[in-house]
Design a protein around this motif. Structure first.
Motif, short mmCIF file in Angstrom:
data_model
loop_
_atom_site.label_atom_id
_atom_site.label_comp_id
_atom_site.label_asym_id
_atom_site.label_seq_id
_atom_site.Cartn_x
_atom_site.Cartn_y
_atom_site.Cartn_z
N GLY A 153 0.82 -1.22 0.00
CA GLY A 153 0.00 0.00 0.00
C GLY A 153 0.84 1.26 0.00
O GLY A 153 2.02 1.26 -0.41
N LYS A 154 0.21 2.35 0.48
CA LYS A 154 0.76 3.70 0.34
C LYS A 154 2.17 3.90 0.92
O LYS A 154 3.06 4.41 0.24
CB LYS A 154 -0.23 4.65 1.02
N THR A 155 2.37 3.47 2.19
CA THR A 155 3.63 3.81 2.87
C THR A 155 4.85 3.28 2.14
O THR A 155 5.81 4.01 1.88
CB THR A 155 3.60 3.22 4.31
N ILE A 156 4.78 2.00 1.76
CA ILE A 156 5.96 1.40 1.13
C ILE A 156 6.20 1.98 -0.27
O ILE A 156 7.33 2.17 -0.69
CB ILE A 156 5.83 -0.15 1.07
N LEU A 157 5.12 2.30 -0.95
CA LEU A 157 5.30 2.83 -2.31
C LEU A 157 5.88 4.24 -2.26
O LEU A 157 6.73 4.60 -3.08
CB LEU A 157 3.97 2.82 -3.07
N GLU A 158 5.44 5.02 -1.29
CA GLU A 158 6.03 6.37 -1.16
C GLU A 158 7.53 6.25 -0.91
O GLU A 158 8.34 6.96 -1.50
CB GLU A 158 5.36 7.13 -0.01
N ARG A 159 7.87 5.29 -0.07
CA ARG A 159 9.29 5.09 0.25
C ARG A 159 10.06 4.62 -0.99
O ARG A 159 11.15 5.12 -1.28
CB ARG A 159 9.37 4.04 1.37
N LEU A 160 9.46 3.71 -1.71
CA LEU A 160 10.14 3.15 -2.89
C LEU A 160 10.38 4.22 -3.96
O LEU A 160 11.46 4.28 -4.56
CB LEU A 160 9.31 2.01 -3.48
N PHE A 161 9.39 5.08 -4.19
CA PHE A 161 9.56 6.09 -5.24
C PHE A 161 10.50 7.21 -4.78
O PHE A 161 11.06 7.92 -5.61
CB PHE A 161 8.21 6.61 -5.72
N THR A 162 10.67 7.35 -3.48
CA THR A 162 11.67 8.30 -2.98
C THR A 162 13.06 7.70 -3.12
O THR A 162 14.00 8.36 -3.56
CB THR A 162 11.40 8.61 -1.48
N ASP A 163 13.18 6.42 -2.76
CA ASP A 163 14.49 5.77 -2.81
C ASP A 163 14.98 5.55 -4.25
O ASP A 163 16.19 5.54 -4.51
CB ASP A 163 14.47 4.42 -2.07
N VAL A 164 14.05 5.29 -5.15
CA VAL A 164 14.43 5.09 -6.56
C VAL A 164 13.59 6.06 -7.40
O VAL A 164 12.55 5.69 -7.95
CB VAL A 164 14.20 3.63 -7.02
N PRO A 165 14.04 7.32 -7.49
CA PRO A 165 13.20 8.33 -8.13
C PRO A 165 13.13 8.28 -9.66
O PRO A 165 12.29 8.95 -10.24
CB PRO A 165 13.85 9.66 -7.68
N SER A 166 13.96 7.46 -10.28
CA SER A 166 13.94 7.43 -11.75
C SER A 166 12.51 7.26 -12.26
O SER A 166 11.76 6.42 -11.75
CB SER A 166 14.77 6.26 -12.27
N PRO A 167 12.14 8.03 -13.28
CA PRO A 167 10.77 7.91 -13.82
C PRO A 167 10.46 6.55 -14.42
O PRO A 167 9.29 6.22 -14.60
CB PRO A 167 10.69 9.00 -14.89
N VAL A 168 11.46 5.72 -14.69
CA VAL A 168 11.12 4.38 -15.22
C VAL A 168 10.63 3.44 -14.12
O VAL A 168 10.08 2.38 -14.38
CB VAL A 168 12.30 3.70 -15.98
N ASN A 169 10.83 3.85 -12.88
CA ASN A 169 10.39 3.03 -11.75
C ASN A 169 8.89 3.25 -11.51
O ASN A 169 8.48 4.18 -10.83
CB ASN A 169 11.19 3.44 -10.50
N GLY A 170 8.07 2.36 -12.11
CA GLY A 170 6.63 2.59 -12.05
C GLY A 170 5.86 1.45 -11.43
O GLY A 170 6.41 0.46 -10.96
N LEU A 171 4.54 1.65 -11.48
CA LEU A 171 3.62 0.76 -10.78
C LEU A 171 2.61 0.16 -11.74
O LEU A 171 2.14 0.83 -12.66
CB LEU A 171 2.89 1.64 -9.73
N CYS A 172 2.26 -1.11 -11.49
CA CYS A 172 1.10 -1.71 -12.14
C CYS A 172 -0.04 -1.55 -11.13
O CYS A 172 0.00 -2.19 -10.07
CB CYS A 172 1.36 -3.19 -12.44
#
Ligand code: DNO
Length: 357
Positions: free
Chosen positions: A223-242
């Motif tokens: 959910g939200k918490t881990i995804l916020e952390r993940l997109f902060t830790d790996v900010p590259s725009p290719v790092n996306g979500l299904c």
């Protein structure tokens, strides 16, 4: 904007591309080299054959689902660098063959993957009978609680793991914390992202399904918490979500509309299906329509349509209806109904937003 896609399991899929062609709205095919060994690089000729077959049927090959992430990568053991190298090789192959279609699809090719230890999606019943006589996939917590994957008679519908591999995996994950699993995900992403950026494709991480720990195995994409952390830790725009509505939506702790809004710029692919929450953690999958489950599909589609870029979406698991038999969740009829329903919602959302009504 959203483009309808449909998952096809290859030449042996009883749901043929000819059949999918007769669903009026499908533009893209979601596929993979399903017979490849996990951890081994894919073969160019095989992938090229799939791409040609897809295009010969009038579709675009827009989405790979998935390039599996080997257990050694999730475990972070000594084999992981070789497995990452193989993963990158497969990704590059997909990029080489799919990037030429970017102009037609209007989005970069999508590479889907997940980071669930040992099991992918997990249900306790693949043929739960609904009131109308159709059958569906169900997760019954009471039933799960009676199961022990270490028992000799352990069988989980749909997941046939050979005993030795299963035992070894359970042992290996036994003491792993969620933090370590997260570190292993970061290690993987940091290794692959530079190559993904250069290859011209994007990644779409599938959430854990269900989004909580099962059999004591760590599960983190919940959910939200881990995804916020993940997109902060790996900010590259290719790092996306299904964005999988059914996975996120199977717990009341997630607000799917809020998640769509927060992660809009990271959503590169969506799986749209409905779920009905039962007592405790149990849930069943339903027809795609809003009235059948807990998700307001019109609201979700409207939201996604107005805030994401141009993304492929697909109807997700369907029920078995009209006597159809086949791969649980992946028959033709109910997914076709789902596709038509989603097409209606998308058309309305698009026309509404551009005041073409
Ligand atoms: C289930 C699917 C998942 C999905 C993978 C992505 O039907 O949504 O198996 O393909 O988790 O890696």
């Amino acid at each position: 904007m959203m483009t309808l896609s449909f998952r096809w399991y290859g030449y042996n899929d009883p749901v043929t591309l000819q059949a999918i062609r007769q669903i009026p709205v499908i533009k893209e095919i979601v596929f993979a080299q399903y017979d490849a060994k996990p951890g081994a690089p894919w073969e160019r000729s095989v992938l090229k054959g799939l791409v040609d077959t897809i295009t010969n049927h009038g579709f675009y090959p827009g989405v790979i689902e998935s390039i599996p992430v080997a257990e050694s990568i999730k475990l972070g053991n000594h084999n992981r660098d070789a497995a990452i190298e193989a993963w990158i090789a497969s990704m590059k192959l997909c990029a080489e063959l799919l990037v030429p279609f970017e102009e037609k699809t209007g989005h970069k090719p999508v590479i889907t993957y997940n980071f669930m230890p040992a099991f992918d999606w997990l249900r306790t019943n693949l043929a739960y009978t609904l009131a109308d006589g159709s059958t569906t996939l169900a997760y019954e917590q009471d039933r799960l609680d009676t199961l022990n994957p270490r028992d000799s008679d352990f069988v989980l519908p749909g997941w046939i793991v050979d005993r030795e591999t299963g035992e070894a995996l359970l042992d290996a994950y036994e003491t792993m914390t969620e933090e370590v699993l997260y570190d292993n995900l970061l290690y993987f992403l940091k290794a692959v992202v530079p190559y993904v950026e250069r290859a011209g494709v994007v990644l779409a991480l599938h959430p854990d399904d269900p989004p909580w720990s099962v059999f004591g195995l760590p599960r983190i994409i919940t959910g939200k918490t881990i995804l916020e952390r993940l997109f902060t830790d790996v900010p590259s725009p290719v790092n996306g979500l299904c964005f999988c509505s059914g996975s996120f939506g199977s717990t009341p702790h997630n607000n799917v509309y809020e998640l769509a809004e927060i992660f809009a710029s990271r959503i590169y692919f969506a799986h749209l299906r409905n779920v009905k929450l039962l007592h405790g953690k149990s849930f069943i999958e339903t027809s795609h329509v809003s009235e059948a489950g807990n998700i307001d599909m019109a609201k979700l589609v409207y939201k996604l349509n107005s805030i994401t870029g141009n993304i492929p979406v697909r109807p997700d698991h369907g029920r078995m209806i009209w006597g159809e038999t086949g791969k649980p969740g992946y028959g033709l009829y109910d997914r076709a109904l789902g596709a038509m329903y989603l097409a209606g919602l998308i058309e309305m959302a698009e026309k509404n937003s551009s005041a073409k009504l």
